[in-house]
Design an enzyme around this catalytic site. Sequence first.
Site, PDB file in Angstrom:
ATOM      1  N   HIS A  70      -4.207   7.122  -7.361  1.00  0.00           N
ATOM      2  CA  HIS A  70      -3.302   7.950  -8.165  1.00  0.00           C
ATOM      3  C   HIS A  70      -3.458   7.633  -9.640  1.00  0.00           C
ATOM      4  O   HIS A  70      -3.750   6.494 -10.029  1.00  0.00           O
ATOM      5  CB  HIS A  70      -1.844   7.760  -7.729  1.00  0.00           C
ATOM      6  CG  HIS A  70      -1.293   6.368  -7.947  1.00  0.00           C
ATOM      7  ND1 HIS A  70      -0.674   5.981  -9.109  1.00  0.00           N
ATOM      8  CD2 HIS A  70      -1.259   5.290  -7.132  1.00  0.00           C
ATOM      9  CE1 HIS A  70      -0.274   4.718  -9.010  1.00  0.00           C
ATOM     10  NE2 HIS A  70      -0.623   4.277  -7.814  1.00  0.00           N
ATOM     11  N   ASP A  72      -0.934   8.683 -11.848  1.00  0.00           N
ATOM     12  CA  ASP A  72       0.379   8.625 -12.482  1.00  0.00           C
ATOM     13  C   ASP A  72       0.872   7.189 -12.586  1.00  0.00           C
ATOM     14  O   ASP A  72       0.493   6.316 -11.803  1.00  0.00           O
ATOM     15  CB  ASP A  72       1.396   9.494 -11.744  1.00  0.00           C
ATOM     16  CG  ASP A  72       1.566   9.127 -10.281  1.00  0.00           C
ATOM     17  OD1 ASP A  72       0.566   8.790  -9.627  1.00  0.00           O
ATOM     18  OD2 ASP A  72       2.716   9.182  -9.785  1.00  0.00           O
ATOM     19  N   ASP A 103      -2.146  -0.832 -11.775  1.00  0.00           N
ATOM     20  CA  ASP A 103      -1.588   0.131 -10.810  1.00  0.00           C
ATOM     21  C   ASP A 103      -1.736   1.557 -11.322  1.00  0.00           C
ATOM     22  O   ASP A 103      -0.801   2.098 -11.892  1.00  0.00           O
ATOM     23  CB  ASP A 103      -0.120  -0.212 -10.567  1.00  0.00           C
ATOM     24  CG  ASP A 103       0.517   0.596  -9.462  1.00  0.00           C
ATOM     25  OD1 ASP A 103      -0.211   1.223  -8.672  1.00  0.00           O
ATOM     26  OD2 ASP A 103       1.758   0.611  -9.385  1.00  0.00           O
ATOM     27  N   GLU A 136       2.224   9.803  -6.986  1.00  0.00           N
ATOM     28  CA  GLU A 136       2.420   8.688  -6.055  1.00  0.00           C
ATOM     29  C   GLU A 136       3.624   7.858  -6.457  1.00  0.00           C
ATOM     30  O   GLU A 136       4.366   7.382  -5.608  1.00  0.00           O
ATOM     31  CB  GLU A 136       1.165   7.812  -6.015  1.00  0.00           C
ATOM     32  CG  GLU A 136       1.129   6.827  -4.847  1.00  0.00           C
ATOM     33  CD  GLU A 136       1.793   5.500  -5.130  1.00  0.00           C
ATOM     34  OE1 GLU A 136       1.981   4.717  -4.180  1.00  0.00           O
ATOM     35  OE2 GLU A 136       2.134   5.218  -6.298  1.00  0.00           O
ATOM     36  N   GLU A 137       3.823   7.700  -7.755  1.00  0.00           N
ATOM     37  CA  GLU A 137       4.939   6.889  -8.238  1.00  0.00           C
ATOM     38  C   GLU A 137       6.269   7.641  -8.216  1.00  0.00           C
ATOM     39  O   GLU A 137       7.324   7.024  -8.365  1.00  0.00           O
ATOM     40  CB  GLU A 137       4.664   6.405  -9.668  1.00  0.00           C
ATOM     41  CG  GLU A 137       3.424   5.545  -9.827  1.00  0.00           C
ATOM     42  CD  GLU A 137       3.579   4.159  -9.209  1.00  0.00           C
ATOM     43  OE1 GLU A 137       4.603   3.913  -8.542  1.00  0.00           O
ATOM     44  OE2 GLU A 137       2.659   3.344  -9.389  1.00  0.00           O
ATOM     45  N   GLU A 165      -5.167   0.639  -4.434  1.00  0.00           N
ATOM     46  CA  GLU A 165      -3.934   0.014  -4.902  1.00  0.00           C
ATOM     47  C   GLU A 165      -4.149  -1.465  -5.203  1.00  0.00           C
ATOM     48  O   GLU A 165      -5.006  -2.136  -4.598  1.00  0.00           O
ATOM     49  CB  GLU A 165      -2.835   0.155  -3.845  1.00  0.00           C
ATOM     50  CG  GLU A 165      -2.274   1.554  -3.699  1.00  0.00           C
ATOM     51  CD  GLU A 165      -1.326   1.944  -4.821  1.00  0.00           C
ATOM     52  OE1 GLU A 165      -1.104   1.120  -5.739  1.00  0.00           O
ATOM     53  OE2 GLU A 165      -0.820   3.076  -4.787  1.00  0.00           O
ATOM     54  N   HIS A 352       4.154  -2.511 -12.572  1.00  0.00           N
ATOM     55  CA  HIS A 352       5.470  -1.984 -12.916  1.00  0.00           C
ATOM     56  C   HIS A 352       6.212  -2.858 -13.931  1.00  0.00           C
ATOM     57  O   HIS A 352       7.371  -2.597 -14.244  1.00  0.00           O
ATOM     58  CB  HIS A 352       6.353  -1.790 -11.671  1.00  0.00           C
ATOM     59  CG  HIS A 352       5.882  -0.701 -10.762  1.00  0.00           C
ATOM     60  ND1 HIS A 352       6.733   0.008  -9.965  1.00  0.00           N
ATOM     61  CD2 HIS A 352       4.658  -0.203 -10.519  1.00  0.00           C
ATOM     62  CE1 HIS A 352       6.056   0.897  -9.251  1.00  0.00           C
ATOM     63  NE2 HIS A 352       4.775   0.779  -9.588  1.00  0.00           N
TER      64      HIS A 352
END
Length: 380
Positions: A70, A72, A103, A136-137, A165, A352
């Site tokens: 992903h 995003d 990520d 995805e997030e 990931e 994150h």
Amino acid sequence: MSTSPQAVLDLTCALIAQRSNTPDDAGCCEIIAARLRPLGFTIEYLDAEGVTNLWATRGSGRPLTILAGHTDIVPTGPLDQWTSDPFTPEIRDGVLYGRGAADMKSGLAAMVCAVQRLLAAGDFPGTLAFLVTSDEEGMATFGTQHAVRLLQARGLVPDYAIVGEASSNERLGDRIVVGRRGSLGCNLKVIGKQGHVAYPHKGDNPVHRLAPALAELVATRWDEGNAHFPPTSFQISNVHSGTGATNVIPGSAEAVFNFRYSTESKADDLKARVHAVLDRWCPQYEATWWHTGQPFLTRAGKLIDAARSAVAHVVGVAEPELFTGGGTSDARFLAPWGAEVVEIGPINDSIHKINEHVRVDDLEPLSRIYETTLRRLATP
């Protein structure tokens, strides 16, 4: 596009520079597509509701091997707490900083460069594909899940899927994710009767109803887990009530809770057990459930063997942990589609977080792990 060790770093930086706050792809997929077209990939977009989904394929027939990820990212958080601009990639002491560095823009860059080297050395059997989403997030409704439905309608069934990931724990390659727990959540509202705290018999305190119900749910042993999964976990993430006054019995109380459940439990059974508890303690309540993924497990087979062999060959980790913990990922949509699925990526310690980062010296080895895994899969 260069195949030098610098190539993975350059592409990672180019992707970090795009402000792809979920579900905005911000041009990341087109950057990837521009690298894949010269390699003979057919580019298709399966977009929906503002979400970008790139489906790029090369070759035909079986096996169908998918590289997934992903573009995003999660919000940056307070910018003044970042040491450098999260969208201006910066290297300090051998570490690359930026939102999405771990990520999972480095994983995507490593995959693209791995495939370029792989194809420069010869053809790849069957169909090689990229499935890249910008959702995805977030809610993950119109991302990989949506794309899989469209591809299933075409009769496509994947054999293998590698998700980029951030899976490593303390060093690159020390963990390979081979399964994920299911995720089941609930917004619960317990309804009472508002009144004065001095006259409790004239009201019905929903907090007093909710508290023993939650206590029983917390104390419940939902299952014992198994050799691959820990026991199912129940966690309360929010409890809220009150009118703002100290002398008022509230009219309702709310809670939010979540199960991360193993293959020993089923979502419908967990719901039924929760409702049995609530029915005992709470005469009136409203439960709104959401289910974001079934548990899955990739059993021992060619993909796990290839990934473990690749990790041992490239970074010298002879026995990477086969892991099923952590949160959810888009692998939860790929496994039910029929694929053997593994997740391999950089160290996940900073994902994150403020000052998200990845080690520069891990980028090229990560790309080599993907390349070697694909080579192992191509061997009869």
